[in-house]
Design a protein around this motif. Structure first.
Motif, PDB file in Angstrom:
ATOM      1  N   GLU B 139      -3.915  -8.307  60.040  1.00  0.00           N
ATOM      2  CA  GLU B 139      -2.954  -7.875  59.018  1.00  0.00           C
ATOM      3  C   GLU B 139      -2.659  -6.387  59.111  1.00  0.00           C
ATOM      4  O   GLU B 139      -1.766  -5.879  58.426  1.00  0.00           O
ATOM      5  CB  GLU B 139      -3.481  -8.193  57.616  1.00  0.00           C
ATOM      6  N   GLY B 140      -3.435  -5.676  59.903  1.00  0.00           N
ATOM      7  CA  GLY B 140      -3.201  -4.246  60.068  1.00  0.00           C
ATOM      8  C   GLY B 140      -4.126  -3.368  59.263  1.00  0.00           C
ATOM      9  O   GLY B 140      -4.015  -2.140  59.307  1.00  0.00           O
ATOM     10  N   ALA B 141      -5.046  -3.956  58.506  1.00  0.00           N
ATOM     11  CA  ALA B 141      -5.966  -3.165  57.696  1.00  0.00           C
ATOM     12  C   ALA B 141      -7.063  -2.575  58.575  1.00  0.00           C
ATOM     13  O   ALA B 141      -7.664  -3.285  59.381  1.00  0.00           O
ATOM     14  CB  ALA B 141      -6.588  -4.032  56.604  1.00  0.00           C
ATOM     15  N   VAL B 142      -7.304  -1.287  58.416  1.00  0.00           N
ATOM     16  CA  VAL B 142      -8.387  -0.627  59.138  1.00  0.00           C
ATOM     17  C   VAL B 142      -9.584  -0.554  58.202  1.00  0.00           C
ATOM     18  O   VAL B 142      -9.525   0.084  57.156  1.00  0.00           O
ATOM     19  CB  VAL B 142      -7.975   0.781  59.601  1.00  0.00           C
ATOM     20  N   LEU B 143     -10.644  -1.271  58.575  1.00  0.00           N
ATOM     21  CA  LEU B 143     -11.785  -1.418  57.682  1.00  0.00           C
ATOM     22  C   LEU B 143     -12.998  -0.669  58.209  1.00  0.00           C
ATOM     23  O   LEU B 143     -13.166  -0.511  59.415  1.00  0.00           O
ATOM     24  CB  LEU B 143     -12.132  -2.903  57.513  1.00  0.00           C
ATOM     25  N   TYR B 144     -13.829  -0.255  57.286  1.00  0.00           N
ATOM     26  CA  TYR B 144     -15.025   0.524  57.624  1.00  0.00           C
ATOM     27  C   TYR B 144     -16.257  -0.238  57.158  1.00  0.00           C
ATOM     28  O   TYR B 144     -16.268  -0.799  56.063  1.00  0.00           O
ATOM     29  CB  TYR B 144     -14.938   1.886  56.931  1.00  0.00           C
ATOM     30  N   ASN B 145     -17.266  -0.285  58.000  1.00  0.00           N
ATOM     31  CA  ASN B 145     -18.495  -1.004  57.668  1.00  0.00           C
ATOM     32  C   ASN B 145     -19.637   0.003  57.544  1.00  0.00           C
ATOM     33  O   ASN B 145     -20.096   0.560  58.542  1.00  0.00           O
ATOM     34  CB  ASN B 145     -18.792  -2.040  58.754  1.00  0.00           C
ATOM     35  N   HIS B 146     -20.091   0.227  56.325  1.00  0.00           N
ATOM     36  CA  HIS B 146     -21.115   1.246  56.110  1.00  0.00           C
ATOM     37  C   HIS B 146     -22.472   0.819  56.649  1.00  0.00           C
ATOM     38  O   HIS B 146     -23.367   1.639  56.816  1.00  0.00           O
ATOM     39  CB  HIS B 146     -21.209   1.587  54.619  1.00  0.00           C
ATOM     40  N   GLN B 147     -22.607  -0.479  56.946  1.00  0.00           N
ATOM     41  CA  GLN B 147     -23.918  -0.952  57.381  1.00  0.00           C
ATOM     42  C   GLN B 147     -24.266  -0.541  58.806  1.00  0.00           C
ATOM     43  O   GLN B 147     -25.438  -0.481  59.164  1.00  0.00           O
ATOM     44  CB  GLN B 147     -23.993  -2.473  57.247  1.00  0.00           C
ATOM     45  N   VAL B 148     -23.237  -0.288  59.624  1.00  0.00           N
ATOM     46  CA  VAL B 148     -23.540   0.142  60.988  1.00  0.00           C
ATOM     47  C   VAL B 148     -23.300   1.634  61.181  1.00  0.00           C
ATOM     48  O   VAL B 148     -23.719   2.211  62.173  1.00  0.00           O
ATOM     49  CB  VAL B 148     -22.724  -0.650  62.038  1.00  0.00           C
ATOM     50  N   CYS B 149     -22.627   2.259  60.204  1.00  0.00           N
ATOM     51  CA  CYS B 149     -22.307   3.686  60.322  1.00  0.00           C
ATOM     52  C   CYS B 149     -23.589   4.509  60.391  1.00  0.00           C
ATOM     53  O   CYS B 149     -24.546   4.257  59.661  1.00  0.00           O
ATOM     54  CB  CYS B 149     -21.467   4.109  59.121  1.00  0.00           C
ATOM     55  N   VAL B 150     -23.591   5.500  61.290  1.00  0.00           N
ATOM     56  CA  VAL B 150     -24.755   6.377  61.396  1.00  0.00           C
ATOM     57  C   VAL B 150     -24.484   7.739  60.751  1.00  0.00           C
ATOM     58  O   VAL B 150     -25.322   8.623  60.810  1.00  0.00           O
ATOM     59  CB  VAL B 150     -25.182   6.570  62.866  1.00  0.00           C
ATOM     60  N   GLY B 151     -23.304   7.886  60.177  1.00  0.00           N
ATOM     61  CA  GLY B 151     -22.991   9.113  59.438  1.00  0.00           C
ATOM     62  C   GLY B 151     -22.656  10.308  60.300  1.00  0.00           C
ATOM     63  O   GLY B 151     -22.864  11.442  59.888  1.00  0.00           O
ATOM     64  N   CYS B 152     -22.103  10.064  61.500  1.00  0.00           N
ATOM     65  CA  CYS B 152     -21.808  11.204  62.385  1.00  0.00           C
ATOM     66  C   CYS B 152     -20.531  11.926  61.974  1.00  0.00           C
ATOM     67  O   CYS B 152     -20.313  13.071  62.346  1.00  0.00           O
ATOM     68  CB  CYS B 152     -21.697  10.744  63.837  1.00  0.00           C
ATOM     69  N   ARG B 153     -19.660  11.257  61.233  1.00  0.00           N
ATOM     70  CA  ARG B 153     -18.430  11.828  60.680  1.00  0.00           C
ATOM     71  C   ARG B 153     -17.402  12.216  61.743  1.00  0.00           C
ATOM     72  O   ARG B 153     -16.537  13.044  61.494  1.00  0.00           O
ATOM     73  CB  ARG B 153     -18.751  13.026  59.785  1.00  0.00           C
ATOM     74  N   THR B 154     -17.530  11.642  62.948  1.00  0.00           N
ATOM     75  CA  THR B 154     -16.527  11.899  63.975  1.00  0.00           C
ATOM     76  C   THR B 154     -15.163  11.387  63.530  1.00  0.00           C
ATOM     77  O   THR B 154     -14.135  11.995  63.830  1.00  0.00           O
ATOM     78  CB  THR B 154     -16.935  11.211  65.294  1.00  0.00           C
ATOM     79  N   CYS B 155     -15.142  10.279  62.792  1.00  0.00           N
ATOM     80  CA  CYS B 155     -13.881   9.702  62.343  1.00  0.00           C
ATOM     81  C   CYS B 155     -13.113  10.679  61.452  1.00  0.00           C
ATOM     82  O   CYS B 155     -11.877  10.708  61.465  1.00  0.00           O
ATOM     83  CB  CYS B 155     -14.133   8.393  61.597  1.00  0.00           C
ATOM     84  N   MET B 156     -13.851  11.495  60.699  1.00  0.00           N
ATOM     85  CA  MET B 156     -13.180  12.454  59.817  1.00  0.00           C
ATOM     86  C   MET B 156     -12.425  13.500  60.629  1.00  0.00           C
ATOM     87  O   MET B 156     -11.369  13.982  60.217  1.00  0.00           O
ATOM     88  CB  MET B 156     -14.215  13.143  58.917  1.00  0.00           C
ATOM     89  N   ILE B 157     -13.004  13.834  61.799  1.00  0.00           N
ATOM     90  CA  ILE B 157     -12.335  14.816  62.660  1.00  0.00           C
ATOM     91  C   ILE B 157     -11.227  14.145  63.458  1.00  0.00           C
ATOM     92  O   ILE B 157     -10.181  14.727  63.702  1.00  0.00           O
ATOM     93  CB  ILE B 157     -13.379  15.454  63.617  1.00  0.00           C
ATOM     94  N   ALA B 158     -11.458  12.881  63.840  1.00  0.00           N
ATOM     95  CA  ALA B 158     -10.491  12.182  64.685  1.00  0.00           C
ATOM     96  C   ALA B 158      -9.207  11.843  63.934  1.00  0.00           C
ATOM     97  O   ALA B 158      -8.123  11.867  64.515  1.00  0.00           O
ATOM     98  CB  ALA B 158     -11.120  10.909  65.241  1.00  0.00           C
ATOM     99  N   CYS B 159      -9.305  11.541  62.653  1.00  0.00           N
ATOM    100  CA  CYS B 159      -8.136  11.072  61.897  1.00  0.00           C
ATOM    101  C   CYS B 159      -7.069  12.157  61.837  1.00  0.00           C
ATOM    102  O   CYS B 159      -7.319  13.255  61.319  1.00  0.00           O
ATOM    103  CB  CYS B 159      -8.545  10.673  60.480  1.00  0.00           C
ATOM    104  N   PRO B 160      -5.868  11.874  62.330  1.00  0.00           N
ATOM    105  CA  PRO B 160      -4.807  12.888  62.302  1.00  0.00           C
ATOM    106  C   PRO B 160      -4.293  13.157  60.893  1.00  0.00           C
ATOM    107  O   PRO B 160      -3.590  14.136  60.671  1.00  0.00           O
ATOM    108  CB  PRO B 160      -3.712  12.277  63.187  1.00  0.00           C
ATOM    109  N   PHE B 161      -4.633  12.274  59.949  1.00  0.00           N
ATOM    110  CA  PHE B 161      -4.165  12.451  58.568  1.00  0.00           C
ATOM    111  C   PHE B 161      -5.287  12.950  57.644  1.00  0.00           C
ATOM    112  O   PHE B 161      -5.089  13.031  56.433  1.00  0.00           O
ATOM    113  CB  PHE B 161      -3.596  11.127  58.034  1.00  0.00           C
TER     114      PHE B 161
END
Lengths: 167, 316
Positions: B139-161
């Protein structure tokens, strides 16, 4: 937990159902109309039809359904010179779906594929017109009175203490 | 002697084969990735900035739907727009969406803009995550799973928005917080997100992305002078599920117009493809070459006749 779920379910159902607006003619054809929408978050809106007739011509709200020429040139090719139709209340055409896909890819003519929802039609038409002519309410509280459920929804519990401005 | 030569030739052959495999495999992956046009049934939301009046009902609906903590001030408190001169609000761990007011130079009346995850078709957060904490649904939803996240926060830097927010307040189970398109509660049943359903002015329209693009073009065409002829999100960062049309230039209402038109992953894909090769093949290859050269030198040192016979063979 269960209590919260019930509240959420109730509010969601109420929001969906409340789009079904019943325009009740309270006293006479051209007088006050009660628009019973979003009964949970807001109490029904009392719409003074007679007052609005003085400010606006029929087409500005009823489009082509009253027999007048539509003001939108986009509607003219089909709806010019039509006679009025009996069912000309808003909810005859403005329904609840997000996008009317009855005329999508397969249809050659896609004129009615972006019809606002009933709630959208009210707020778009009312607020835009009020802003345009510089009179009439343009903020939520100008037409609506928040109900208890609405106050919960907008989390207004702290408003009285902090003296925030309500729109 | 012969055995040394045989080993060397064989080693070089195997190494070259390994290098070629390493080079060709990512090329095939590249071709597949860039050819993917997105799911045909992908959903989206068209945001019409000319319709938004900043009532913040979407914020309230989001808060309720996702059971987020109560805001510091009520959602119908409009004075919040007057205090944003220093810094505009942005989504955080307590709010997946916020509405900001912009005093655009091109418009007499203020313009309101809702911010939330745009749900990219090729999300940078997803591609940057090395534990696959992000997934994208059909459907196009980008979902996040906190159970596997290691908290590196790379996604925060990667996101252009700059959308993913970190829950710094939680010491023991910190996680990324961001809009989930109401996937678990609504989208999975084909229902629009809570904010869309709550919007009183149809500033948010839910539908199939392809259909929304048609509607956006149609609105721009039908209402001459009302809109800028541009759909933000059609191509930004490779295309986003949330699309925007506005009556003022997008850079005047906080949109980053410098965001590339291709997926962010394209900028690092070529480099990333080399990394496995460098890490796995190079150490073995160069260590092998080094050992061979060293072994031959040692053999020659120990037996000078060997060097002479080797020289004779080469001359012959």
């Amino acid at each position: 937990m269960n209590y919260m779920r019930v509240i959420i379910l109730f509010l969601t159902c109420a929001m969906v159902n409340s789009f079904i607006v019943d325009a009740v003619f309270a006293s006479g054809d051209d007088s006050i109309i009660e628009i019973g929408t979003i009964a949970t978050l807001y109490s029904p809106v009392l719409f003074d039809h007679e007052l609005h007739v003085k400010y606006a011509s029929c087409v500005e709200c009823h489009h082509h359904t009253t027999g007048e020429e539509p003001s939108d040139p986009y509607c003219l090719p089909c709806h010019s010179g039509e006679k009025g139709i009996a069912q000309n209340s808003c909810n005859e055409c403005h329904t609840n779906g997000s996008v009317d896909e009855t005329e999508s890819d397969t249809s050659v003519v896609t004129y009615h594929n972006d019809v606002p929802t009933l709630k959208g039609a009210y707020h778009l038409n009312c607020i835009d017109c009020h802003e345009g002519i510089g009179t009439g309410p343009i903020r939520c509280s100008g037409c609506h009175v928040l109900t208890g459920a609405g106050e919960k929804f907008y989390k207004t519990e702290k408003r009285d203490q902090e003296g925030g401005e309500s729109k | 002697m012969k055995s040394i030569r045989f080993s060397r030739r064989r080693l070089v052959t195997i190494s070259l084969a390994g290098v070629m495999t390493g080079l060709l495999a990512p090329l095939q992956r590249n071709a597949r990735g860039s050819d993917f046009p997105g799911y045909t049934e992908s959903k989206g939301v068209l945001v019409d900035l000319t319709r938004c009046v900043g009532c913040r009902t979407c914020e309230a609906a989001c808060n309720l739907e996702n059971q987020l903590p109560a805001p510091e001030r009520p959602f119908n408190d409009m004075s919040i727009f007057n205090e944003q001169s220093d810094h505009l609000r942005r989504p955080d761990d307590k709010a997946f969406t916020v509405v900001n007011r912009y005093d655009s130079g091109s418009s007499v009346s203020p313009v309101y803009r809702k911010i939330q995850c745009n749900h990219c078709q090729e999300p940078a957060c997803l591609t940057s995550c090395f534990v696959n904490a992000y997934t994208i649904t059909a459907e196009g939803a980008v979902l996040y799973n906190h159970q596997v996240c290691v908290g590196c926060r790379t996604c925060m830097i990667a996101c252009p928005f700059s959308v993913p927010a970190f829950c710094y307040s939680s010491a023991f189970s910190p996680q990324i917080m961001k809009c989930n398109f109401c996937y678990p509660t609504r989208l999975v049943q084909g229902r629009p997100p809570a904010c869309v359903e709550a919007c009183p002015r149809d500033a948010l329209t839910f539908g199939e992305r392809a259909e929304l693009l048609r509607i956006a073009r149609q609105r721009i065409k039908r209402n001459k002078g009302r809109y800028i002829n541009y759909i933000y999100g059609e191509n930004e960062a490779g295309g986003t599920s949330w699309l925007y049309i506005a009556g003022v230039p997008f850079n005047e209402v906080g949109f980053d117009e410098d965001i590339p038109k291709q997926p962010i992953i394209n900028y690092v894909k070529d480099f990333l493809a080399i990394v496995p090769m460098v890490l796995t093949i190079w150490p073995g290859l160069f260590a092998g070459i080094h050992l061979l050269v060293k072994r031959r030198a040692t053999a020659i040192d120990n037996d000078p006749k060997l060097a002479e016979s080797d020289h004779d063979k080469t001359a012959a």
